[in-house]
Design a protein around this motif. Sequence first.
Motif, PDB file in Angstrom:
ATOM      1  N   LEU A 260       0.860  -1.176   0.000  1.00  0.00           N
ATOM      2  CA  LEU A 260       0.000   0.000   0.000  1.00  0.00           C
ATOM      3  C   LEU A 260       0.899   1.229   0.000  1.00  0.00           C
ATOM      4  N   GLU A 261       0.557   2.188  -0.817  1.00  0.00           N
ATOM      5  CA  GLU A 261       1.371   3.396  -0.929  1.00  0.00           C
ATOM      6  C   GLU A 261       0.449   4.588  -1.065  1.00  0.00           C
ATOM      7  N   GLU A 262       0.815   5.717  -0.421  1.00  0.00           N
ATOM      8  CA  GLU A 262       0.060   6.951  -0.619  1.00  0.00           C
ATOM      9  C   GLU A 262       0.896   7.913  -1.452  1.00  0.00           C
ATOM     10  N   VAL A 263       0.262   8.531  -2.434  1.00  0.00           N
ATOM     11  CA  VAL A 263       0.980   9.387  -3.379  1.00  0.00           C
ATOM     12  C   VAL A 263       0.243  10.717  -3.506  1.00  0.00           C
ATOM     13  N   SER A 264       0.988  11.803  -3.427  1.00  0.00           N
ATOM     14  CA  SER A 264       0.379  13.126  -3.604  1.00  0.00           C
ATOM     15  C   SER A 264       0.018  13.342  -5.072  1.00  0.00           C
ATOM     16  N   ILE A 265      -1.092  14.006  -5.297  1.00  0.00           N
ATOM     17  CA  ILE A 265      -1.543  14.277  -6.668  1.00  0.00           C
ATOM     18  C   ILE A 265      -0.508  15.099  -7.428  1.00  0.00           C
ATOM     19  N   GLU A 266       0.201  15.970  -6.707  1.00  0.00           N
ATOM     20  CA  GLU A 266       1.208  16.812  -7.359  1.00  0.00           C
ATOM     21  C   GLU A 266       2.324  15.980  -8.001  1.00  0.00           C
ATOM     22  N   ARG A 285      -0.510   1.497 -16.773  1.00  0.00           N
ATOM     23  CA  ARG A 285       0.871   1.966 -16.789  1.00  0.00           C
ATOM     24  C   ARG A 285       1.782   1.177 -15.853  1.00  0.00           C
ATOM     25  N   THR A 286       1.273   0.873 -14.661  1.00  0.00           N
ATOM     26  CA  THR A 286       2.142   0.284 -13.623  1.00  0.00           C
ATOM     27  C   THR A 286       1.617  -1.031 -13.054  1.00  0.00           C
ATOM     28  N   GLY A 287       0.349  -1.324 -13.265  1.00  0.00           N
ATOM     29  CA  GLY A 287      -0.238  -2.502 -12.640  1.00  0.00           C
ATOM     30  C   GLY A 287      -0.846  -2.203 -11.290  1.00  0.00           C
ATOM     31  N   CYS A 288      -0.628  -0.998 -10.743  1.00  0.00           N
ATOM     32  CA  CYS A 288      -1.181  -0.620  -9.440  1.00  0.00           C
ATOM     33  C   CYS A 288      -2.649  -0.222  -9.564  1.00  0.00           C
ATOM     34  N   THR A 289      -3.381  -0.418  -8.483  1.00  0.00           N
ATOM     35  CA  THR A 289      -4.801  -0.077  -8.445  1.00  0.00           C
ATOM     36  C   THR A 289      -5.043   0.993  -7.390  1.00  0.00           C
ATOM     37  N   ILE A 290      -5.800   2.021  -7.756  1.00  0.00           N
ATOM     38  CA  ILE A 290      -6.160   3.068  -6.801  1.00  0.00           C
ATOM     39  C   ILE A 290      -7.354   2.590  -5.984  1.00  0.00           C
ATOM     40  N   ILE A 291      -7.164   2.447  -4.671  1.00  0.00           N
ATOM     41  CA  ILE A 291      -8.243   1.948  -3.816  1.00  0.00           C
ATOM     42  C   ILE A 291      -8.792   3.023  -2.876  1.00  0.00           C
ATOM     43  N   GLY A 292      -8.164   4.204  -2.881  1.00  0.00           N
ATOM     44  CA  GLY A 292      -8.644   5.254  -1.992  1.00  0.00           C
ATOM     45  C   GLY A 292      -8.206   6.629  -2.456  1.00  0.00           C
ATOM     46  N   TYR A 293      -8.951   7.630  -2.023  1.00  0.00           N
ATOM     47  CA  TYR A 293      -8.656   9.024  -2.380  1.00  0.00           C
ATOM     48  C   TYR A 293      -8.844   9.868  -1.125  1.00  0.00           C
ATOM     49  N   ILE A 294      -7.896  10.769  -0.873  1.00  0.00           N
ATOM     50  CA  ILE A 294      -7.975  11.677   0.274  1.00  0.00           C
ATOM     51  C   ILE A 294      -8.046  13.094  -0.268  1.00  0.00           C
ATOM     52  N   VAL A 309     -12.676  13.984  -9.993  1.00  0.00           N
ATOM     53  CA  VAL A 309     -11.784  15.082 -10.365  1.00  0.00           C
ATOM     54  C   VAL A 309     -10.659  15.207  -9.335  1.00  0.00           C
ATOM     55  N   LEU A 310      -9.441  15.331  -9.836  1.00  0.00           N
ATOM     56  CA  LEU A 310      -8.288  15.472  -8.957  1.00  0.00           C
ATOM     57  C   LEU A 310      -8.155  16.912  -8.475  1.00  0.00           C
ATOM     58  N   GLN A 311      -7.971  17.084  -7.178  1.00  0.00           N
ATOM     59  CA  GLN A 311      -7.836  18.413  -6.595  1.00  0.00           C
ATOM     60  C   GLN A 311      -6.414  18.606  -6.059  1.00  0.00           C
ATOM     61  N   PRO A 312      -5.939  19.847  -6.068  1.00  0.00           N
ATOM     62  CA  PRO A 312      -4.611  20.113  -5.496  1.00  0.00           C
ATOM     63  C   PRO A 312      -4.569  19.722  -4.023  1.00  0.00           C
ATOM     64  N   ASN A 313      -3.383  19.306  -3.573  1.00  0.00           N
ATOM     65  CA  ASN A 313      -3.152  18.925  -2.170  1.00  0.00           C
ATOM     66  C   ASN A 313      -3.957  17.696  -1.743  1.00  0.00           C
ATOM     67  N   SER A 314      -4.365  16.892  -2.691  1.00  0.00           N
ATOM     68  CA  SER A 314      -5.040  15.630  -2.359  1.00  0.00           C
ATOM     69  C   SER A 314      -4.068  14.471  -2.572  1.00  0.00           C
ATOM     70  N   LYS A 315      -4.498  13.282  -2.194  1.00  0.00           N
ATOM     71  CA  LYS A 315      -3.650  12.100  -2.317  1.00  0.00           C
ATOM     72  C   LYS A 315      -4.470  10.917  -2.795  1.00  0.00           C
ATOM     73  N   VAL A 316      -3.782   9.913  -3.348  1.00  0.00           N
ATOM     74  CA  VAL A 316      -4.423   8.648  -3.694  1.00  0.00           C
ATOM     75  C   VAL A 316      -3.721   7.526  -2.932  1.00  0.00           C
ATOM     76  N   ILE A 317      -4.491   6.507  -2.568  1.00  0.00           N
ATOM     77  CA  ILE A 317      -3.948   5.303  -1.943  1.00  0.00           C
ATOM     78  C   ILE A 317      -3.871   4.229  -3.015  1.00  0.00           C
ATOM     79  N   VAL A 318      -2.678   3.679  -3.195  1.00  0.00           N
ATOM     80  CA  VAL A 318      -2.426   2.752  -4.293  1.00  0.00           C
ATOM     81  C   VAL A 318      -2.082   1.372  -3.734  1.00  0.00           C
ATOM     82  N   LEU A 319      -2.629   0.339  -4.364  1.00  0.00           N
ATOM     83  CA  LEU A 319      -2.367  -1.042  -3.980  1.00  0.00           C
ATOM     84  C   LEU A 319      -1.613  -1.746  -5.100  1.00  0.00           C
ATOM     85  N   GLY A 320      -0.557  -2.478  -4.748  1.00  0.00           N
ATOM     86  CA  GLY A 320       0.186  -3.196  -5.773  1.00  0.00           C
ATOM     87  C   GLY A 320       1.254  -4.081  -5.178  1.00  0.00           C
TER      88      GLY A 320
END
Length: 335
Positions: A260-266, A285-294, A309-320
């Motif tokens: 599990l990894e969290e990545v900033s939208i920026e 692109r990577t095989g990872c799946t987005i399972i959450g959005y903050i 819609v992606l907003q500034p200063n948000s994050k996604v939780i990625v599973l892979g």
Amino acid sequence: MIKLMRSKILVALTLMIMVLLVGVVGYKMLSDFTWIEAIYMTIITVTTVGFSEVRPLDANAKIFTVFLIVTSVFIFGFAISVVSEYILGRNSLEVLKKKKVKKQIDSLSNHVVICGFGRNGMQAAEKLIAYKKPFVVIERDKEIIERHEEDVLFIEGDANEDEILRQAGIDRAQYLITAVPDDAANLFIVLSARQLNKNLFIISRASQITSVKKLEFAGANKVIMPDKIGGDHMASLVVMPDLITFLDQLSIEGEHTTNLEEVSIEDFTDQMDCNSLRDLDLRRRTGCTIIGYIDPDGKYIINPEADMVLQPNSKVIVLGRPEQIRKLNQMFQIS
């Protein structure tokens, strides 16, 4: 170097014991002294204190005494020099080691400060090491420090003291984890740290449910109760064992586990044009799946829609899997 010095000390002690044994046996055999008299003669001879002999010595005993004096002077002199060198060398190494650690800590920024290196503090450190996140540990138990100082940066002292927190770079730190077993101590640490760094994200351990609100009021952003989590986890293994076992596999260890990894939208928008999760197309692109959005307000959305819609200063939780996470990090240059 320390091992070499210890071996020298062992040699010196062995030689000293041998001189004493040779002296006792020699006087016993040459002058027919009793064992007590032989020990007495050996001690006054090797220490050169100048006391009188038990009885007059014959020629053989006098020659043996001269030999014993000369030999003991060299051996005891060697022993004293080795011990002195060990003490001075150890002190010098300690000073150099502390200077090196201080220099490393002074170079850190946006790091993590861990207070207490017990069971919880050690687990937190292992996780941070695995994620290559820099951290400093404040610990007052010298034995624990000596046991782990090769792998961890330590500050020896009480985390309740402002000066100790400053030495750990609390003003430059991004996170504080206080894992001391005593709730009162954690409360004081949280209060002190919050005063020294208003922007610090503080995670505190709590043993009692009544301490949670107090720690939050003192300035802790998150309060964790390890005993409660452990009990919940064990009970969950009874009611839904397969699900909990699967969740336990969401680990960074091993090549066949998931991540599990969290990545900033920026991290994405700085390198590509994307307005929605669909535009990221991480699965292809990577095989990872987005399972959450903050979202920017800290609201968590599980399994978000592709058109979100992606907003500034948000994050996604990625599973892979580990290799998929590495591919994601390399593709978007995520550190």
